[in-house]
Each structure stands twice: as C-alpha cells, then as structure tokens.
Design a protein around this motif. Sequence first.
Motif, PDB file in Angstrom:
ATOM      1  N   ASP A 110       0.829  -1.205   0.000  1.00  0.00           N
ATOM      2  CA  ASP A 110       0.000   0.000   0.000  1.00  0.00           C
ATOM      3  C   ASP A 110       0.866   1.258   0.000  1.00  0.00           C
ATOM      4  O   ASP A 110       0.391   2.353   0.209  1.00  0.00           O
ATOM      5  CB  ASP A 110      -0.962  -0.001   1.187  1.00  0.00           C
ATOM      6  N   ASN A 111       2.163   1.069  -0.250  1.00  0.00           N
ATOM      7  CA  ASN A 111       3.101   2.202  -0.247  1.00  0.00           C
ATOM      8  C   ASN A 111       3.590   2.530  -1.658  1.00  0.00           C
ATOM      9  O   ASN A 111       4.648   3.104  -1.823  1.00  0.00           O
ATOM     10  CB  ASN A 111       4.296   1.890   0.656  1.00  0.00           C
ATOM     11  N   ARG A 112       2.813   2.166  -2.651  1.00  0.00           N
ATOM     12  CA  ARG A 112       3.180   2.416  -4.049  1.00  0.00           C
ATOM     13  C   ARG A 112       2.175   3.408  -4.632  1.00  0.00           C
ATOM     14  O   ARG A 112       1.105   3.014  -5.085  1.00  0.00           O
ATOM     15  CB  ARG A 112       3.150   1.115  -4.845  1.00  0.00           C
ATOM     16  N   PRO A 113       2.521   4.690  -4.616  1.00  0.00           N
ATOM     17  CA  PRO A 113       1.568   5.722  -5.027  1.00  0.00           C
ATOM     18  C   PRO A 113       0.976   5.521  -6.419  1.00  0.00           C
ATOM     19  O   PRO A 113      -0.204   5.794  -6.636  1.00  0.00           O
ATOM     20  CB  PRO A 113       2.379   7.022  -4.975  1.00  0.00           C
ATOM     21  N   LEU A 114       1.773   5.057  -7.370  1.00  0.00           N
ATOM     22  CA  LEU A 114       1.259   4.901  -8.727  1.00  0.00           C
ATOM     23  C   LEU A 114       0.258   3.750  -8.825  1.00  0.00           C
ATOM     24  O   LEU A 114      -0.568   3.727  -9.734  1.00  0.00           O
ATOM     25  CB  LEU A 114       2.400   4.702  -9.721  1.00  0.00           C
ATOM     26  N   LEU A 115       0.324   2.810  -7.897  1.00  0.00           N
ATOM     27  CA  LEU A 115      -0.636   1.710  -7.875  1.00  0.00           C
ATOM     28  C   LEU A 115      -1.829   2.012  -6.986  1.00  0.00           C
ATOM     29  O   LEU A 115      -2.930   1.529  -7.230  1.00  0.00           O
ATOM     30  CB  LEU A 115       0.026   0.415  -7.393  1.00  0.00           C
ATOM     31  N   LYS A 116      -1.602   2.798  -5.958  1.00  0.00           N
ATOM     32  CA  LYS A 116      -2.653   3.099  -4.991  1.00  0.00           C
ATOM     33  C   LYS A 116      -3.842   3.788  -5.664  1.00  0.00           C
ATOM     34  O   LYS A 116      -4.988   3.472  -5.381  1.00  0.00           O
ATOM     35  CB  LYS A 116      -2.094   3.984  -3.875  1.00  0.00           C
ATOM     36  N   ALA A 117      -3.552   4.703  -6.559  1.00  0.00           N
ATOM     37  CA  ALA A 117      -4.612   5.447  -7.237  1.00  0.00           C
ATOM     38  C   ALA A 117      -5.159   4.698  -8.446  1.00  0.00           C
ATOM     39  O   ALA A 117      -6.160   5.100  -9.024  1.00  0.00           O
ATOM     40  CB  ALA A 117      -4.074   6.815  -7.673  1.00  0.00           C
ATOM     41  N   ALA A 118      -4.488   3.622  -8.819  1.00  0.00           N
ATOM     42  CA  ALA A 118      -4.865   2.894 -10.034  1.00  0.00           C
ATOM     43  C   ALA A 118      -6.134   2.078  -9.812  1.00  0.00           C
ATOM     44  O   ALA A 118      -6.278   1.398  -8.803  1.00  0.00           O
ATOM     45  CB  ALA A 118      -3.733   1.971 -10.457  1.00  0.00           C
ATOM     46  N   GLY A 119      -7.016   2.140 -10.767  1.00  0.00           N
ATOM     47  CA  GLY A 119      -8.196   1.294 -10.709  1.00  0.00           C
ATOM     48  C   GLY A 119      -7.812  -0.132 -11.053  1.00  0.00           C
ATOM     49  O   GLY A 119      -8.082  -1.065 -10.306  1.00  0.00           O
ATOM     50  N   ASP A 120      -7.155  -0.297 -12.170  1.00  0.00           N
ATOM     51  CA  ASP A 120      -6.744  -1.621 -12.644  1.00  0.00           C
ATOM     52  C   ASP A 120      -5.227  -1.706 -12.541  1.00  0.00           C
ATOM     53  O   ASP A 120      -4.504  -1.123 -13.351  1.00  0.00           O
ATOM     54  CB  ASP A 120      -7.219  -1.808 -14.090  1.00  0.00           C
ATOM     55  N   THR A 126       1.213  -2.564 -16.803  1.00  0.00           N
ATOM     56  CA  THR A 126       1.497  -2.784 -18.230  1.00  0.00           C
ATOM     57  C   THR A 126       1.888  -1.473 -18.897  1.00  0.00           C
ATOM     58  O   THR A 126       2.874  -1.412 -19.647  1.00  0.00           O
ATOM     59  CB  THR A 126       0.276  -3.417 -18.936  1.00  0.00           C
ATOM     60  N   ARG A 127       1.153  -0.414 -18.608  1.00  0.00           N
ATOM     61  CA  ARG A 127       1.451   0.898 -19.190  1.00  0.00           C
ATOM     62  C   ARG A 127       2.840   1.369 -18.762  1.00  0.00           C
ATOM     63  O   ARG A 127       3.633   1.844 -19.586  1.00  0.00           O
ATOM     64  CB  ARG A 127       0.387   1.916 -18.766  1.00  0.00           C
ATOM     65  N   LEU A 128       3.152   1.213 -17.476  1.00  0.00           N
ATOM     66  CA  LEU A 128       4.470   1.615 -16.977  1.00  0.00           C
ATOM     67  C   LEU A 128       5.574   0.780 -17.613  1.00  0.00           C
ATOM     68  O   LEU A 128       6.631   1.312 -17.975  1.00  0.00           O
ATOM     69  CB  LEU A 128       4.532   1.486 -15.450  1.00  0.00           C
ATOM     70  N   PHE A 129       5.332  -0.514 -17.777  1.00  0.00           N
ATOM     71  CA  PHE A 129       6.329  -1.400 -18.379  1.00  0.00           C
ATOM     72  C   PHE A 129       6.616  -0.980 -19.821  1.00  0.00           C
ATOM     73  O   PHE A 129       7.781  -0.862 -20.221  1.00  0.00           O
ATOM     74  CB  PHE A 129       5.859  -2.858 -18.330  1.00  0.00           C
ATOM     75  N   VAL A 130       5.574  -0.735 -20.590  1.00  0.00           N
ATOM     76  CA  VAL A 130       5.741  -0.349 -22.004  1.00  0.00           C
ATOM     77  C   VAL A 130       6.528   0.962 -22.093  1.00  0.00           C
ATOM     78  O   VAL A 130       7.402   1.115 -22.948  1.00  0.00           O
ATOM     79  CB  VAL A 130       4.369  -0.238 -22.701  1.00  0.00           C
TER      80      VAL A 130
END
Length: 163
Positions: A110-120, A126-130
């Motif tokens: 729960d300490n990953r800001p870019l994932l916390k706000a992410a719906g999916d 995937t978007r970050l990886f690309v």
Amino acid sequence: MIGPMGAGKTTVGRRLAERRQLQFVDSDHEIEARTGVDIPYIFEREGEAGFRRREQQMIAELTQRRGIVLATGGGAVLDPSNRNALAGNGYVIYLHASVDQQLARTARADNRPLLKAAGDRRETLTRLFVQRDPLYREIADLVLITDGRHAKSLVAEIERHVQ
C-alpha cells in the motif's frame, strides 16, 4: 539496480552489497530518511513532479559516491539526467520482472503511489512497463530476468558478470 516495482532491486541490491562488502543505498529510502516522510506523502503533497525533482537531486548525489550498490525507484529512468548519471557512473543492472511477477510481488503493497490510485493494477503496470522498459534497456550493462528466481541466484549471476 534499475527496474520496475517488485523486481527485487532492494532485496538483490542488499545481498549483492553484503557479498561484495559494499554499502547498500536505496534512493527512495534516502529520500524518506532526509525528508522525514514516506514517498506516498510526498506524492500526496507535491505530486509526482515534486517527487521526481527530489529523486533527480538524490540520484545526482548518490551516483557520485563510490563503493555502493544503489537501488533506484522504478521511475528513476524517466529523467534523462538520471539515466546519464546512472550510466556514466557505474555498472547498471536491469532487474526485469514481468507484469505478472510485479502484480504478485506488489499485491499487498500500500506504499506504491502509482498503484494506490490505479483502478486496474495490471493495466497500470502494463502501461508503466511499455513506457519504461526501453529506458531501462538503454542504460543497462546487464539485464536479468527475475521471474521465478531467488535473490541468491540473481546475486550469483551478477557476480559472474561483474569482476
């Protein structure tokens, strides 16, 4: 050490530093130690742009040190000056993790800001990886696939490449 969240940069970096009798430094942890707040708080108060400015300053400083193993945040490669500092001042190891592996390793984080706000989360990863994979590869001296591998075997492989 560069790579996406959940690739094992901190775990592998710590073990590598131990084996090589070097100091381990995590750029995100350094930012937290110096500011007295965690990364999610910085994102909340200053946004991603504010965090990236702090990250750029930290990486500029840390890449001038010798005798360290440095683990960076997953997005550190977004800034060209960070890529230049990393590539110009050390041996860069890209720990590559598939989106599935990242999902598994960050499932309870729960300490990953870019994932916390992410719906999916899968879509976000995937978007970050690309976006980031070509940047990781651009500066990597060594690319290691981390899926299904333990830190011990990754450290052993790194040691075979770094003499």
